[in-house]
Each structure stands twice: as structure tokens, then as C-alpha cells.
Scaffold this motif. Structure first.
Motif, PDB file in Angstrom:
ATOM      1  N   LEU A   1      -2.056   4.993  -4.318  1.00  0.00           N
ATOM      2  CA  LEU A   1      -0.989   5.233  -5.239  1.00  0.00           C
ATOM      3  C   LEU A   1      -0.655   6.616  -5.212  1.00  0.00           C
ATOM      4  O   LEU A   1       0.740   7.042  -5.085  1.00  0.00           O
ATOM      5  CB  LEU A   1      -1.323   4.305  -6.585  1.00  0.00           C
ATOM      6  N   LEU A   2      -1.727   7.281  -5.646  1.00  0.00           N
ATOM      7  CA  LEU A   2      -1.566   8.634  -5.855  1.00  0.00           C
ATOM      8  C   LEU A   2      -1.067   9.615  -4.416  1.00  0.00           C
ATOM      9  O   LEU A   2      -0.154  10.375  -4.637  1.00  0.00           O
ATOM     10  CB  LEU A   2      -2.861   9.525  -6.295  1.00  0.00           C
ATOM     11  N   ILE A   3      -1.486   9.110  -3.358  1.00  0.00           N
ATOM     12  CA  ILE A   3      -1.392  10.104  -2.233  1.00  0.00           C
ATOM     13  C   ILE A   3      -0.458   9.730  -1.144  1.00  0.00           C
ATOM     14  O   ILE A   3       0.422  10.543  -0.681  1.00  0.00           O
ATOM     15  CB  ILE A   3      -2.879  10.295  -1.639  1.00  0.00           C
ATOM     16  N   ALA A   4      -0.154   8.236  -1.116  1.00  0.00           N
ATOM     17  CA  ALA A   4       0.773   7.747  -0.071  1.00  0.00           C
ATOM     18  C   ALA A   4       2.110   8.157  -0.457  1.00  0.00           C
ATOM     19  O   ALA A   4       2.323   8.136  -1.535  1.00  0.00           O
ATOM     20  CB  ALA A   4       0.479   6.547   0.035  1.00  0.00           C
ATOM     21  N   LYS A   5       3.039   8.381   0.606  1.00  0.00           N
ATOM     22  CA  LYS A   5       4.275   9.161   0.454  1.00  0.00           C
ATOM     23  C   LYS A   5       5.026   7.831   0.067  1.00  0.00           C
ATOM     24  O   LYS A   5       4.926   6.393   0.654  1.00  0.00           O
ATOM     25  CB  LYS A   5       4.893   9.662   1.537  1.00  0.00           C
ATOM     26  N   GLU A   6       6.180   7.842  -0.639  1.00  0.00           N
ATOM     27  CA  GLU A   6       7.169   6.678  -0.968  1.00  0.00           C
ATOM     28  C   GLU A   6       7.618   5.998   0.204  1.00  0.00           C
ATOM     29  O   GLU A   6       7.713   6.337   1.282  1.00  0.00           O
ATOM     30  CB  GLU A   6       8.518   7.080  -1.565  1.00  0.00           C
ATOM     31  N   ASN A   7       7.360   4.561   0.284  1.00  0.00           N
ATOM     32  CA  ASN A   7       8.009   3.605   1.472  1.00  0.00           C
ATOM     33  C   ASN A   7       6.869   3.668   2.506  1.00  0.00           C
ATOM     34  O   ASN A   7       7.456   3.325   3.726  1.00  0.00           O
ATOM     35  CB  ASN A   7       9.082   3.865   1.564  1.00  0.00           C
ATOM     36  N   GLU A   8       5.920   4.376   2.426  1.00  0.00           N
ATOM     37  CA  GLU A   8       4.768   4.604   3.473  1.00  0.00           C
ATOM     38  C   GLU A   8       3.939   3.189   3.648  1.00  0.00           C
ATOM     39  O   GLU A   8       3.205   3.051   2.658  1.00  0.00           O
ATOM     40  CB  GLU A   8       3.891   5.746   3.312  1.00  0.00           C
ATOM     41  N   ASN A   9       4.235   2.278   4.420  1.00  0.00           N
ATOM     42  CA  ASN A   9       3.591   1.140   4.482  1.00  0.00           C
ATOM     43  C   ASN A   9       3.329   0.628   6.051  1.00  0.00           C
ATOM     44  O   ASN A   9       4.263  -0.444   6.462  1.00  0.00           O
ATOM     45  CB  ASN A   9       4.152  -0.056   3.753  1.00  0.00           C
ATOM     46  N   PRO A  10       3.008   1.525   7.015  1.00  0.00           N
ATOM     47  CA  PRO A  10       2.930   1.142   8.228  1.00  0.00           C
ATOM     48  C   PRO A  10       2.354  -0.142   8.559  1.00  0.00           C
ATOM     49  O   PRO A  10       2.777  -0.729   9.895  1.00  0.00           O
ATOM     50  CB  PRO A  10       2.075   2.413   8.955  1.00  0.00           C
ATOM     51  N   ALA A  11       1.682  -0.803   8.110  1.00  0.00           N
ATOM     52  CA  ALA A  11       0.805  -1.990   8.317  1.00  0.00           C
ATOM     53  C   ALA A  11       1.647  -3.140   7.773  1.00  0.00           C
ATOM     54  O   ALA A  11       1.300  -4.353   8.024  1.00  0.00           O
ATOM     55  CB  ALA A  11      -0.531  -2.010   8.067  1.00  0.00           C
ATOM     56  N   ASN A  12       2.585  -2.658   7.107  1.00  0.00           N
ATOM     57  CA  ASN A  12       3.439  -3.834   6.248  1.00  0.00           C
ATOM     58  C   ASN A  12       2.564  -4.994   5.326  1.00  0.00           C
ATOM     59  O   ASN A  12       2.795  -5.982   5.500  1.00  0.00           O
ATOM     60  CB  ASN A  12       4.340  -4.786   7.363  1.00  0.00           C
ATOM     61  N   LEU A  13       1.835  -4.084   4.689  1.00  0.00           N
ATOM     62  CA  LEU A  13       0.918  -4.852   3.796  1.00  0.00           C
ATOM     63  C   LEU A  13       1.920  -5.485   2.508  1.00  0.00           C
ATOM     64  O   LEU A  13       2.609  -4.894   2.240  1.00  0.00           O
ATOM     65  CB  LEU A  13      -0.256  -3.989   3.109  1.00  0.00           C
ATOM     66  N   THR A  14       1.430  -6.529   2.053  1.00  0.00           N
ATOM     67  CA  THR A  14       1.875  -7.050   0.962  1.00  0.00           C
ATOM     68  C   THR A  14       1.326  -7.278  -0.351  1.00  0.00           C
ATOM     69  O   THR A  14      -0.036  -7.033  -0.229  1.00  0.00           O
ATOM     70  CB  THR A  14       2.386  -8.881   1.289  1.00  0.00           C
ATOM     71  N   LYS A  15       1.803  -7.258  -1.531  1.00  0.00           N
ATOM     72  CA  LYS A  15       1.046  -7.417  -2.785  1.00  0.00           C
ATOM     73  C   LYS A  15       0.071  -8.552  -2.719  1.00  0.00           C
ATOM     74  O   LYS A  15      -0.998  -8.128  -3.076  1.00  0.00           O
ATOM     75  CB  LYS A  15       2.192  -7.411  -3.694  1.00  0.00           C
ATOM     76  N   SER A  16       0.503  -9.333  -2.097  1.00  0.00           N
ATOM     77  CA  SER A  16      -0.631 -10.596  -2.264  1.00  0.00           C
ATOM     78  C   SER A  16      -1.660 -10.629  -1.214  1.00  0.00           C
ATOM     79  O   SER A  16      -2.688 -10.828  -1.812  1.00  0.00           O
ATOM     80  CB  SER A  16       0.454 -12.036  -1.845  1.00  0.00           C
ATOM     81  N   GLN A  17      -1.447  -9.798  -0.270  1.00  0.00           N
ATOM     82  CA  GLN A  17      -2.544  -9.483   0.681  1.00  0.00           C
ATOM     83  C   GLN A  17      -3.601  -8.487  -0.059  1.00  0.00           C
ATOM     84  O   GLN A  17      -4.999  -8.869  -0.194  1.00  0.00           O
ATOM     85  CB  GLN A  17      -2.189  -8.767   1.934  1.00  0.00           C
TER      86      GLN A  17
END
Length: 195
Positions: free
Chosen positions: A144-160
Motif C-alpha cells: 500500500l505504501l510503495i506501489a504506484k496507483e493502479n499498479e496491479n500487473p498480476a490482476n490480483l483481487t481483493k478476495s485473493q
């Protein structure tokens, strides 16, 4: 009495832990290494202890956290969401741990191996369970602290993410609420899909 020089080979071996990169990044944009991760967890242990409902040997927890990544010296880091790598990570890391610990006097090596096995084999001791909670919490905090906005290359979900961390809810309601809050903020930042 053990020679003061005998453990030097082991401590030289631990230098390799500084070269094992993890998925999380640091504030300066490089990959976090396993030694940094262990150090951060050991510092988290005294503070978050107040949110764990059982009596703990805090020194044991901190040592466990400092030791828990040494298997990655020979095995490398296995990403939490890589099920193929995770399926064999325990055996690969155990072999590496034994190789590294062989550099210590036998009694010390066995004590460290016992601590490593306690956390990594999912032992039901309060110390191992608390240590695993912190090990699961830190990457969520850091991401949360370090990743840039909208950075989700693995398309992880909240539920995962919550499924991987779900064991925490049975250990500490407060730590679980913190995980949920951090994950929700990560969704808002675009780091996980909201499903």
C-alpha cells in the motif's frame, strides 16, 4: 567453549540473504531483500504483540522472524500467489536451511533449525502463529505504501489477498481489521481488483 571464529562462516553465509529479492519494492524503487523483510518483522513483533491474545516469548518470536527466510539463500523467494513454486518451497528451503546451519556448532544449528521448522511447518505454538501473522501483514502494509496507483500487473483481487491472509482473523481480531483496512485502501488505490 566454541571458538569465537567458528560462527563467522555462518554469518558470512547470511550475507547472501541480502541478495535474495522479494516481490515488494522499497521507497527508492528497488526490490526489497529477504534480510530487510526479516529485520522489519522483528521490529514489528514487540509493537503488535499487544494485539495478540496469548502469552508469548517475544525473544523467541523475534529470533524466529530473523531466521525464517534463511532457506531462501539457496531456494530463492517464492511469491505468495505462485502456487506452483509454493508447492515445493518447503522442501527446497529446508534443504537450504540445513546447508546454511551446518556452518554452526551442532547444538546451535539444531536450536535454529527447530525455530525455523516451528514457523515454517505451521506449528500450533502461539509464537509461530503470531510470527506468521506478522509475516502476512508486512507485505500488505508495504505494498500500500510503495506501489504506484493502479499498479496491479498480476490482476490480483481483493478476495485473493484476503483469502491468503484469512488465518489472521482467527488469531487476532485487531490485526485482521488492520489487514481489511489496508486491503480496502489498496483497492481504492487500484492495487487490487474489487472482487
Amino acid at each position: 567453549m566454541t571458538s569465537i571464529y567458528q560462527p563467522l562462516a555462518f554469518f558470512n553465509e547470511l550475507e547472501k540473504l541480502k541478495t535474495v529479492t522479494r516481490q515488494n519494492q522499497t521507497l527508492d524503487g528497488r526490490q526489497e531483500n529477504a534480510a530487510e523483510h526479516s529485520w522489519q518483522l522483528a521490529l514489528m513483533a514487540p509493537f503488535f504483540r499487544q494485539y495478540f491474545p496469548e502469552d508469548l516469548n517475544l525473544e523467541k518470536v523475534m529470533l524466529m522472524l530473523l531466521l525464517h527466510e534463511i532457506g531462501e539463500i539457496g531456494a530463492g523467494d517464492s511469491w505468495a500467489y505462485d502456487e506452483t513454486a509454493k508447492a515445493t518451497s518447503f522442501e527446497r528451503e529446508l534443504a537450504s536451511v540445513k546447508e546454511s546451519l551446518a556452518l554452526l556448532p551442532q547444538e546451535q544449528a539444531q536450536a535454529y533449525l527447530d525455530l525455523w521448522l516451528e514457523i515454517e511447518s505451521q506449528a500450533n505454538t502461539a509464537e509461530a502463529r503470531y510470527a506468521r501473522c506478522l509475516d502476512a501483514l508486512a507485505p500488505v502494509m508495504n505494498h500500500l505504501l510503495i506501489a504506484k496507483e493502479n499498479e496491479n500487473p498480476a490482476n490480483l483481487t481483493k478476495s485473493q489477498v484476503l483469502a491468503k491472509k484469512a488465518f489472521i482473523q482467527h488469531e487476532s481480531p485487531e490485526l485482521w481489521e488492520l489487514v481489511i483496512d489496508l486491503v480496502d485502501k489498496s483497492v481504492e488505490k487500484g492495487l487490487y481488483l474489487d472482487c
